[in-house]
Design a protein around this motif. Structure first.
Motif, PDB file in Angstrom:
ATOM      1  N   LEU A  32       0.821  -1.219   0.000  1.00 26.14           N
ATOM      2  CA  LEU A  32       0.000   0.000   0.000  1.00 26.14           C
ATOM      3  C   LEU A  32       0.853   1.267   0.000  1.00 26.14           C
ATOM      4  CD1 LEU A  32      -3.126  -0.344   2.323  1.00 26.14           C
ATOM      5  CD2 LEU A  32      -3.030  -0.129  -0.143  1.00 26.14           C
ATOM      6  N   VAL A  33       2.009   1.223   0.673  1.00 30.25           N
ATOM      7  CA  VAL A  33       2.908   2.385   0.650  1.00 30.25           C
ATOM      8  C   VAL A  33       3.421   2.590  -0.781  1.00 30.25           C
ATOM      9  CG1 VAL A  33       5.064   3.360   1.509  1.00 30.25           C
ATOM     10  CG2 VAL A  33       3.579   2.101   3.069  1.00 30.25           C
ATOM     11  N   LEU A  35       1.879   1.689  -3.391  1.00 31.23           N
ATOM     12  CA  LEU A  35       0.703   2.163  -4.149  1.00 31.23           C
ATOM     13  C   LEU A  35       0.565   3.679  -4.051  1.00 31.23           C
ATOM     14  CD1 LEU A  35      -2.002   1.673  -5.714  1.00 31.23           C
ATOM     15  CD2 LEU A  35      -3.093   1.446  -3.483  1.00 31.23           C
ATOM     16  N   ALA A  36       0.803   4.220  -2.862  1.00 32.68           N
ATOM     17  CA  ALA A  36       0.678   5.669  -2.674  1.00 32.68           C
ATOM     18  C   ALA A  36       1.692   6.417  -3.552  1.00 32.68           C
ATOM     19  CB  ALA A  36       0.873   6.039  -1.200  1.00 32.68           C
ATOM     20  N   PHE A  37       2.948   5.915  -3.598  1.00 41.73           N
ATOM     21  CA  PHE A  37       3.954   6.532  -4.474  1.00 41.73           C
ATOM     22  C   PHE A  37       3.548   6.404  -5.942  1.00 41.73           C
ATOM     23  CE2 PHE A  37       6.765   6.393  -0.779  1.00 41.73           C
ATOM     24  CZ  PHE A  37       7.527   7.538  -0.952  1.00 41.73           C
ATOM     25  N   ALA A  39       0.538   6.089  -7.170  1.00 42.37           N
ATOM     26  CA  ALA A  39      -0.583   6.992  -7.436  1.00 42.37           C
ATOM     27  C   ALA A  39      -0.089   8.423  -7.633  1.00 42.37           C
ATOM     28  CB  ALA A  39      -1.594   6.931  -6.290  1.00 42.37           C
ATOM     29  N   GLY A  40       0.867   8.842  -6.803  1.00 39.01           N
ATOM     30  CA  GLY A  40       1.404  10.199  -6.918  1.00 39.01           C
ATOM     31  C   GLY A  40       2.109  10.413  -8.252  1.00 39.01           C
ATOM     32  N   ALA A  41       2.976   9.453  -8.617  1.00 39.23           N
ATOM     33  CA  ALA A  41       3.745   9.583  -9.857  1.00 39.23           C
ATOM     34  C   ALA A  41       2.836   9.565 -11.084  1.00 39.23           C
ATOM     35  CB  ALA A  41       4.786   8.463  -9.950  1.00 39.23           C
ATOM     36  N   LEU A  43      -0.522  10.517 -10.915  1.00 39.85           N
ATOM     37  CA  LEU A  43      -1.457  11.637 -10.832  1.00 39.85           C
ATOM     38  C   LEU A  43      -0.847  12.961 -11.267  1.00 39.85           C
ATOM     39  CD1 LEU A  43      -3.539  11.025  -7.581  1.00 39.85           C
ATOM     40  CD2 LEU A  43      -4.435  11.418  -9.879  1.00 39.85           C
ATOM     41  N   ALA A  66       8.525  12.719 -13.372  1.00 42.28           N
ATOM     42  CA  ALA A  66       7.741  11.695 -12.657  1.00 42.28           C
ATOM     43  C   ALA A  66       8.233  10.291 -12.978  1.00 42.28           C
ATOM     44  CB  ALA A  66       6.257  11.814 -13.030  1.00 42.28           C
ATOM     45  N   TRP A  69      10.130   7.899 -10.549  1.00 39.05           N
ATOM     46  CA  TRP A  69       9.278   7.525  -9.411  1.00 39.05           C
ATOM     47  C   TRP A  69       8.184   6.573  -9.839  1.00 39.05           C
ATOM     48  CZ3 TRP A  69      11.629   8.272  -5.144  1.00 39.05           C
ATOM     49  CH2 TRP A  69      12.620   9.262  -5.110  1.00 39.05           C
TER      50      TRP A  69
ATOM     51  N   MET B  42      -7.042   7.609  -0.174  1.00 41.73           N
ATOM     52  CA  MET B  42      -5.659   7.651   0.319  1.00 41.73           C
ATOM     53  C   MET B  42      -4.696   7.870  -0.843  1.00 41.73           C
ATOM     54  SD  MET B  42      -2.719   5.653   0.300  1.00 41.73           S
ATOM     55  CE  MET B  42      -2.994   3.899   0.301  1.00 41.73           C
ATOM     56  N   CYS B  43      -4.963   7.208  -1.976  1.00 42.90           N
ATOM     57  CA  CYS B  43      -4.098   7.356  -3.155  1.00 42.90           C
ATOM     58  C   CYS B  43      -4.026   8.817  -3.595  1.00 42.90           C
ATOM     59  CB  CYS B  43      -4.609   6.504  -4.310  1.00 42.90           C
ATOM     60  SG  CYS B  43      -4.275   4.748  -4.098  1.00 42.90           S
ATOM     61  N   ALA B  46      -2.277  10.781  -0.260  1.00 42.40           N
ATOM     62  CA  ALA B  46      -0.871  10.458  -0.025  1.00 42.40           C
ATOM     63  C   ALA B  46      -0.043  10.646  -1.294  1.00 42.40           C
ATOM     64  CB  ALA B  46      -0.740   9.025   0.500  1.00 42.40           C
ATOM     65  N   GLY B  47      -0.624  10.310  -2.453  1.00 46.51           N
ATOM     66  CA  GLY B  47       0.107  10.469  -3.712  1.00 46.51           C
ATOM     67  C   GLY B  47       0.565  11.903  -3.912  1.00 46.51           C
ATOM     68  N   THR B  48      -0.353  12.860  -3.724  1.00 48.97           N
ATOM     69  CA  THR B  48       0.009  14.260  -3.954  1.00 48.97           C
ATOM     70  C   THR B  48       0.874  14.822  -2.820  1.00 48.97           C
ATOM     71  OG1 THR B  48      -2.197  14.831  -3.115  1.00 48.97           O
ATOM     72  CG2 THR B  48      -1.906  14.841  -5.493  1.00 48.97           C
ATOM     73  N   LEU B  50       3.163  12.905  -1.128  1.00 50.65           N
ATOM     74  CA  LEU B  50       4.490  12.305  -1.306  1.00 50.65           C
ATOM     75  C   LEU B  50       5.260  12.969  -2.447  1.00 50.65           C
ATOM     76  CD1 LEU B  50       3.558   8.518  -0.821  1.00 50.65           C
ATOM     77  CD2 LEU B  50       4.945   9.925   0.723  1.00 50.65           C
ATOM     78  N   MET B  51       4.575  13.330  -3.532  1.00 47.69           N
ATOM     79  CA  MET B  51       5.277  13.982  -4.640  1.00 47.69           C
ATOM     80  C   MET B  51       5.803  15.355  -4.208  1.00 47.69           C
ATOM     81  SD  MET B  51       5.378  11.687  -6.954  1.00 47.69           S
ATOM     82  CE  MET B  51       5.194  10.336  -5.779  1.00 47.69           C
ATOM     83  N   LEU B  54       8.936  14.775  -2.180  1.00 45.80           N
ATOM     84  CA  LEU B  54      10.112  14.495  -3.027  1.00 45.80           C
ATOM     85  C   LEU B  54      10.738  15.810  -3.494  1.00 45.80           C
ATOM     86  CD1 LEU B  54       8.789  11.525  -5.238  1.00 45.80           C
ATOM     87  CD2 LEU B  54      10.267  11.400  -3.220  1.00 45.80           C
ATOM     88  N   TYR B  61      10.930  16.524  -9.329  1.00 46.06           N
ATOM     89  CA  TYR B  61      10.287  17.748  -9.833  1.00 46.06           C
ATOM     90  C   TYR B  61      11.117  18.990  -9.520  1.00 46.06           C
ATOM     91  CZ  TYR B  61       6.870  14.079  -9.549  1.00 46.06           C
ATOM     92  OH  TYR B  61       6.266  12.862  -9.645  1.00 46.06           O
ATOM     93  N   ILE B 158       0.000   4.706   6.653  1.00 42.67           N
ATOM     94  CA  ILE B 158      -0.507   3.698   5.703  1.00 42.67           C
ATOM     95  C   ILE B 158      -0.242   2.286   6.227  1.00 42.67           C
ATOM     96  CG2 ILE B 158      -0.250   2.761   3.368  1.00 42.67           C
ATOM     97  CD1 ILE B 158       0.510   5.669   2.490  1.00 42.67           C
TER      98      ILE B 158
END
Lengths: 157, 171
Positions: A32-33, A35-37, A39-41, A43, A66, A69, B42-43, B46-48, B50-51, B54, B61, B158
């Motif tokens: 899941l961790v 997955l979060a990365f 999703a960010g890369a 999105l 991106a 990542w 969460m995606c 947390a996704g936005t 975490l980016m 970074l 970026y 998470i």
């Protein structure tokens, strides 16, 4: 086909993961961790394609930034996904959610590294905003499908 | 401290008796689908986050000014947080006593609290110097610290979140 899955589930490493009270759980949580990365890369680029997010930056630059990542999180997903699969291979074989996830995953990976990559790295103005938006929405839909079906495996299998 | 625990316990016990709470936990489909919605929220959140972290670390970026990263991702972070909060509260509302006695759940809550404090500390301290390093590919130590802590804390949120159902260390 089922015999192959049964053979995988009987590997010593598969049984070790399955019999441990915490290894499987920890791998699942790390999945899941990753997955979060992932999703960010995905999105940041999909939002840029939609004209949101880093819209003041050139599309190809956002996609290039991106990319490491994106690749790293896909590797992380595989490294934490494969152990879960081998330890429960026979259960996964019988779960419709597992197969749905795999279909979504194949489609999402193919789309991301062919059409989406082509559009995001294209010279400015080669593809219109309509195509960019369609690519973003398809990307979000396919990867959301992967996540939803993946989470459902654990509930109804 | 014991008074706080007692107050929390009575709150959770009260909610536990609500008819709507009982209806939620008696439905076979509500829990799994709300969990799915929580993971998708969460995606986005947390996704936005975490980016952005970074960028604070100077490892992603880096051609985009930090102020732009922050401003342009903020609405998506808030949207993700709102959805994750709504779905998360629904989960607790539907089975409060399952969470009250679960140390992993409280570890998650504590990690979220510290992650929030970390974000506030960055906002009220390090962000004041932002004009000096906004376009720099290597942010100062304070920014890197905020980014690194944010990644570690949200990853912990998470991890703990996924481990709640295992409920280890139960007395």
């Amino acid at each position: 086909m089922y015999d192959y899955f049964a053979a995988i589930a009987s590997w010593p490493v598969s049984r070790a993961i399955n019999e441990s009270s915490w290894i499987f759980a920890l791998i699942q949580a790390l999945h899941l961790v990753a997955l979060a990365f992932l999703a960010g890369a995905l999105l940041v680029v999909d939002l840029r394609l939609l004209g949101k997010g880093f819209s003041q930056q050139p599309l190809a630059r956002v996609a290039r930034d991106a990319r490491p990542w994106l690749v790293a999180s896909i590797i992380g997903m595989i490294l934490t996904g494969v152990p879960q699969f081998i330890s429960l291979a026979t259960k996964e074989f019988e779960s419709p959610y597992f197969w749905n996830k795999m279909y979504f995953l194949v489609a999402a990976l193919l789309f991301t590294f062919t059409i989406r990559q082509r559009v995001t790295f294209a010279p400015e103005g080669k593809f219109g905003p309509g195509i960019a938006k369609a690519v973003a929405l398809i990307s979000i839909a396919l990867w959301t499908g992967v996540a939803i079906e993946g989470r459902l495996i654990g509930f109804f299998s | 401290m014991s008074e706080l625990v007692a107050a929390l316990r009575s709150l959770f016990e009260t909610v536990n008796e609500f008819e709507s709470s009982i209806a939620l936990r008696e439905s076979a489909y509500v829990f799994p689908w709300v969990v799915v919605a929580h993971v998708v929220s969460m995606c986005l959140f947390a996704g936005t986050i975490l980016m952005m972290d970074l960028r604070l670390l100077g490892v992603g970026y880096i051609q985009t000014p930090m102020s732009q990263v922050q401003r342009r991702l903020f609405p998506w972070q808030i949207a993700g947080m709102t959805l994750a909060t709504i779905t998360g509260l629904t989960l607790v509302y539907g089975n409060p006593m399952n969470y009250f006695a679960n140390i992993i759940f409280w570890t998650k809550m504590l990690s979220m609290g510290i992650a929030g404090l970390n974000a506030l500390a960055f906002h009220f301290i390090t962000e004041y110097t932002l004009v000096q390093w906004d376009t720099s590919p290597t942010p100062p130590f304070g920014a890197k610290l905020a980014g690194g802590l944010s990644i570690a804390l949200w990853a912990n949120v998470i991890l703990a979140g996924r481990l709640i159902p295992y409920n280890w260390f139960q007395n």
